[in-house]
Design a protein around this motif. Structure first.
Motif, PDB file in Angstrom:
ATOM      1  N   THR A 119      -0.745  -7.338  -5.940  1.00 52.61           N
ATOM      2  CA  THR A 119      -1.992  -7.647  -6.324  1.00 52.61           C
ATOM      3  C   THR A 119      -3.036  -6.564  -6.753  1.00 52.61           C
ATOM      4  OG1 THR A 119      -2.674  -8.347  -4.218  1.00 52.61           O
ATOM      5  CG2 THR A 119      -1.698 -10.218  -5.805  1.00 52.61           C
ATOM      6  N   GLY A 120      -2.797  -5.599  -5.806  1.00 53.99           N
ATOM      7  CA  GLY A 120      -3.562  -4.260  -5.569  1.00 53.99           C
ATOM      8  C   GLY A 120      -3.422  -3.487  -6.944  1.00 53.99           C
ATOM      9  N   VAL A 121      -4.262  -2.538  -7.162  1.00 50.50           N
ATOM     10  CA  VAL A 121      -4.268  -1.596  -8.160  1.00 50.50           C
ATOM     11  C   VAL A 121      -4.523  -0.066  -7.750  1.00 50.50           C
ATOM     12  CG1 VAL A 121      -5.696  -1.041 -10.184  1.00 50.50           C
ATOM     13  CG2 VAL A 121      -5.760  -3.359  -9.437  1.00 50.50           C
ATOM     14  N   GLU A 122      -3.298   0.426  -8.015  1.00 52.95           N
ATOM     15  CA  GLU A 122      -3.378   2.058  -7.565  1.00 52.95           C
ATOM     16  C   GLU A 122      -4.502   2.707  -7.929  1.00 52.95           C
ATOM     17  OE1 GLU A 122       0.114   5.686  -7.734  1.00 52.95           O
ATOM     18  OE2 GLU A 122       0.533   3.723  -8.752  1.00 52.95           O
ATOM     19  N   GLU A 123      -4.869   2.754  -9.300  1.00 50.51           N
ATOM     20  CA  GLU A 123      -5.855   3.365  -9.621  1.00 50.51           C
ATOM     21  C   GLU A 123      -7.207   3.233  -8.927  1.00 50.51           C
ATOM     22  OE1 GLU A 123      -2.773   3.180 -12.455  1.00 50.51           O
ATOM     23  OE2 GLU A 123      -3.996   1.551 -11.615  1.00 50.51           O
ATOM     24  N   ARG A 124      -7.230   2.343  -8.099  1.00 55.48           N
ATOM     25  CA  ARG A 124      -8.382   2.146  -7.289  1.00 55.48           C
ATOM     26  C   ARG A 124      -8.473   3.372  -6.196  1.00 55.48           C
ATOM     27  NH1 ARG A 124      -7.540  -4.148  -6.610  1.00 55.48           N
ATOM     28  NH2 ARG A 124      -9.255  -5.129  -7.709  1.00 55.48           N
ATOM     29  N   LEU A 125      -7.514   3.647  -5.994  1.00 54.57           N
ATOM     30  CA  LEU A 125      -7.388   4.827  -4.716  1.00 54.57           C
ATOM     31  C   LEU A 125      -7.663   6.067  -5.306  1.00 54.57           C
ATOM     32  CD1 LEU A 125      -4.234   3.382  -3.003  1.00 54.57           C
ATOM     33  CD2 LEU A 125      -6.728   2.780  -2.297  1.00 54.57           C
ATOM     34  N   GLY A 126      -8.458   7.036  -4.303  1.00 59.58           N
ATOM     35  CA  GLY A 126      -8.977   8.345  -4.575  1.00 59.58           C
ATOM     36  C   GLY A 126      -7.733   9.168  -4.521  1.00 59.58           C
ATOM     37  N   ALA A 127      -7.534  10.392  -4.893  1.00 54.53           N
ATOM     38  CA  ALA A 127      -6.548  11.455  -5.010  1.00 54.53           C
ATOM     39  C   ALA A 127      -6.390  11.844  -3.641  1.00 54.53           C
ATOM     40  CB  ALA A 127      -7.145  12.609  -5.958  1.00 54.53           C
ATOM     41  N   ASP A 128      -7.143  11.608  -2.679  1.00 54.18           N
ATOM     42  CA  ASP A 128      -6.922  12.086  -1.333  1.00 54.18           C
ATOM     43  C   ASP A 128      -6.527  11.007  -0.483  1.00 54.18           C
ATOM     44  OD1 ASP A 128      -9.339  10.499  -1.549  1.00 54.18           O
ATOM     45  OD2 ASP A 128     -10.619  11.668  -0.112  1.00 54.18           O
ATOM     46  N   VAL A 129      -5.903   9.991  -1.037  1.00 50.64           N
ATOM     47  CA  VAL A 129      -5.352   8.831  -0.249  1.00 50.64           C
ATOM     48  C   VAL A 129      -3.751   8.841  -0.770  1.00 50.64           C
ATOM     49  CG1 VAL A 129      -5.347   6.516   0.236  1.00 50.64           C
ATOM     50  CG2 VAL A 129      -7.596   7.593  -0.107  1.00 50.64           C
ATOM     51  N   ALA A 130      -3.077   8.772   0.380  1.00 46.35           N
ATOM     52  CA  ALA A 130      -1.453   8.847   0.070  1.00 46.35           C
ATOM     53  C   ALA A 130      -1.059   7.204  -0.191  1.00 46.35           C
ATOM     54  CB  ALA A 130      -0.846   9.538   1.111  1.00 46.35           C
ATOM     55  N   LEU A 131      -0.294   6.737  -0.945  1.00 48.46           N
ATOM     56  CA  LEU A 131      -0.006   5.531  -1.245  1.00 48.46           C
ATOM     57  C   LEU A 131       1.596   5.404  -0.962  1.00 48.46           C
ATOM     58  CD1 LEU A 131      -0.356   2.495  -2.163  1.00 48.46           C
ATOM     59  CD2 LEU A 131      -0.047   3.193  -4.543  1.00 48.46           C
ATOM     60  N   VAL A 132       1.843   4.591  -0.120  1.00 52.20           N
ATOM     61  CA  VAL A 132       3.255   4.147   0.174  1.00 52.20           C
ATOM     62  C   VAL A 132       3.535   2.815  -0.235  1.00 52.20           C
ATOM     63  CG1 VAL A 132       5.175   3.701   1.937  1.00 52.20           C
ATOM     64  CG2 VAL A 132       3.283   5.371   2.095  1.00 52.20           C
ATOM     65  N   ARG A 133       4.312   2.622  -1.424  1.00 48.58           N
ATOM     66  CA  ARG A 133       4.578   1.420  -1.828  1.00 48.58           C
ATOM     67  C   ARG A 133       5.617   0.654  -1.123  1.00 48.58           C
ATOM     68  NH1 ARG A 133       3.623   0.680  -7.691  1.00 48.58           N
ATOM     69  NH2 ARG A 133       2.462   2.320  -8.262  1.00 48.58           N
ATOM     70  N   GLY A 134       5.196  -0.565  -0.725  1.00 49.61           N
ATOM     71  CA  GLY A 134       6.120  -1.572  -0.043  1.00 49.61           C
ATOM     72  C   GLY A 134       5.411  -2.580   0.853  1.00 49.61           C
ATOM     73  N   SER A 135       5.971  -3.178   1.518  1.00 49.51           N
ATOM     74  CA  SER A 135       5.614  -4.551   2.345  1.00 49.51           C
ATOM     75  C   SER A 135       5.135  -4.031   3.728  1.00 49.51           C
ATOM     76  CB  SER A 135       6.745  -5.617   2.380  1.00 49.51           C
ATOM     77  OG  SER A 135       6.285  -6.772   3.275  1.00 49.51           O
ATOM     78  N   ALA A 136       3.972  -4.846   4.207  1.00 49.12           N
ATOM     79  CA  ALA A 136       3.443  -4.412   5.496  1.00 49.12           C
ATOM     80  C   ALA A 136       4.612  -5.320   6.516  1.00 49.12           C
ATOM     81  CB  ALA A 136       2.182  -4.974   5.410  1.00 49.12           C
ATOM     82  N   SER A 137       5.378  -6.071   6.012  1.00 49.75           N
ATOM     83  CA  SER A 137       6.315  -7.016   6.953  1.00 49.75           C
ATOM     84  C   SER A 137       7.757  -5.886   6.902  1.00 49.75           C
ATOM     85  CB  SER A 137       6.383  -8.363   6.648  1.00 49.75           C
ATOM     86  OG  SER A 137       6.996  -8.263   5.299  1.00 49.75           O
ATOM     87  N   ASP A 138       7.809  -4.807   6.432  1.00 47.11           N
ATOM     88  CA  ASP A 138       9.186  -4.222   6.488  1.00 47.11           C
ATOM     89  C   ASP A 138       9.198  -3.175   7.447  1.00 47.11           C
ATOM     90  OD1 ASP A 138      11.253  -2.350   5.943  1.00 47.11           O
ATOM     91  OD2 ASP A 138      10.797  -2.228   3.516  1.00 47.11           O
TER      92      ASP A 138
END
Length: 327
Positions: free
Chosen positions: A35-54
């Motif tokens: 449900t999230g949108v990657e484009e909302r994040l700034g260039a200075d924020v690292a995004l890890v794709r995955g579940s918070a229950s993994d």
């Protein structure tokens, strides 16, 4: 230090990431982007794709990014969906939280901020809801948030983690259009959705014991809410290991649903006279936060008003729904 924000590509999460990075904090986001949108994040924020229950992924992220604090926002949050599928909500919101806390303890992370909700109070029969108002949730979503609070506090006490639980009231608005709420489950975008389809906004019940008969709610701008997360996260550095801080986040002022519909009409220029439908089961006549604890203990006060929320939300709606301009 580095903060891990779970669900950080979501509507609220992206605002929290923006507030924290803007204040000089290092941030890494974990989000499955369902449900999230990657484009909302700034260039200075690292995004890890995955579940918070993994658990395996959590162990790696906490270690590789040297995470010392977590802001946990990833969760299911639709009340009606929770009623229809409580097993999903307990699995995602409680079992998932258990896995995350196990990883936090194993990694020696010392601070944990939990996204809770005013839904833990249920239907409060008080003028102002304080943190001491009895919690009596009336749906599985609210139940999972209350159980989550219990689990967070118990884990903090047992393992020396400083914790905080933020009980949000009604969130609206956008710090900038690209960060806006893209769903239609919250009341303001719900109004926008109906208006841009040529339909009148809906009001559920107009015979409540309130000034105009419609439900009264406390609305807080999402940018203010994000600043509240930052204030709480930093306050945990001054707290003893295992100490908890539970706070309401709102404006401490009530606005009726009819008043909100009128304001939406003024901002959009669209006819917004609502149609009245029957009450929804479990809706409280009024739910307004006491924000004294946030103000007195942390010096935080909401800066933006309801018009700011509606105007900024409308800008974001027009960006993601260009067809609305035709109206």
């Amino acid at each position: 230090m580095t903060w891990l924000i779970t669900g950080g590509a979501g509507y609220i999460g992206a605002h929290v990431a923006k507030a924290m990075t803007g204040a000089g904090e290092r941030v890494v986001v974990l989000d499955d982007v369902s449900t999230g949108v990657e484009e909302r994040l700034g260039a200075d924020v690292a995004l890890v794709r995955g579940s918070a229950s993994d658990r395996g992924l959590l162990d790696r992220v906490l270690r590789e990014h040297e995470v010392s604090g977590v802001v946990h926002l990833a969760a299911k949050k639709k009340v009606d969906e929770s009623v229809g599928d409580p097993l999903l909500y307990y699995r995602e919101n409680v079992s998932g939280l258990t896995v995350l806390l196990e990883a936090v303890v194993a990694a020696g992370v010392g601070r944990f901020v939990f996204s809770s909700s005013a839904a833990v109070y249920g239907v409060p029969d008080v003028e102002l809801v304080t943190e001491e108002t009895p919690c009596a949730p009336i749906n599985p979503y609210g139940e999972t948030k209350l159980v989550g609070e219990w689990l967070v506090r118990a884990t903090g006490r047992a393992h020396g983690v400083s914790t905080a639980c933020l009980r949000y009231f009604n969130v609206a608005g956008a710090a900038e259009p690209r960060l806006s709420d893209t769903g239609v489950s919250n009341v303001v975008p719900m109004f926008f959705d109906r208006l841009t389809r040529g339909e009148a906004p809906r009001v559920f019940g107009d015979d409540y014991p309130t000034p105009d008969g419609t439900c009264v709610r406390d609305y807080v701008h999402v940018a203010d809410l994000a600043d509240a997360h930052l204030a709480v996260a930093r306050a945990l550095a001054e707290r003893a290991p295992g100490e908890d801080l539970t706070v309401n986040v709102g404006r401490g002022e009530g606005v009726s649903v009819r008043e909100l519909a009128t304001l939406v009409g003024e901002v959009t220029g669209l006819p917004a006279e609502p149609v009245v439908e029957p009450r929804r089961p479990g809706d409280a006549a009024s739910a307004v936060a006491s924000v004294a604890r946030m103000t007195e203990e942390l010096g935080w006060t909401a800066r933006l008003g309801v018009r700011d929320m509606v105007e900024s939300a409308w800008e974001g709606w027009l960006l993601s729904h260009p067809e609305a301009r035709a109206h």
